[in-house]
Scaffold this motif. Structure first.
Motif: not given
Length: 118
Positions: A12-36
């Motif tokens: 929020r405090k950095v004056a840069v253009w926001p990022a854009n992302i483009s993904l195609s034909h990807c597989i996100f499998r078995d990812n896990y984010v630890l709970p708080r």
């Protein structure tokens, strides 16, 4: 914190253009984010993708399989993001899980805006 597979954030405090992302034909499998560990910790969100204050995400023909987080088991887009310009097209969501008791999108959680999921 979050984004077991991909984490996008515009500071929020950095004056840069926001990022854009483009993904195609990807597989996100078995990812896990630890709970708080403590209630004051950031929410564990976006098992595969976490996007906060990014300009746009375009995701096409991508699979999200067996990803887990407290909310947004596969994808979490923060309400501060202008995700009205984001598109998820021809994607497959299977076996994703949001573990937070109050719910929050096993496959997809998007706050604010009016994005498109096709």
């Amino acid at each position: 914190a979050g984004g077991g597979g991909l984490y996008m954030e515009q500071l929020r405090k950095v004056a840069v253009w926001p990022a854009n992302i483009s993904l195609s034909h990807c597989i996100f499998r078995d990812n896990y984010v630890l709970p708080r560990r403590f209630s004051s910790d950031p929410l564990g969100a976006g098992g595969a993708i976490y996007a906060d204050l990014a300009a746009a995400a375009r995701v096409d023909r991508t699979e999200f399989v067996n990803n887990t987080a407290e909310t947004g088991g596969a994808v979490f887009i923060n309400g501060y993001m202008d995700w009205g310009s984001s598109h998820f097209s021809h994607c497959m969501f299977s076996g994703n899980n949001a573990t937070l008791g109050s719910g929050g999108g096993g496959g997809f959680f998007g706050g604010g805006g009016a994005g498109r999921v096709l």
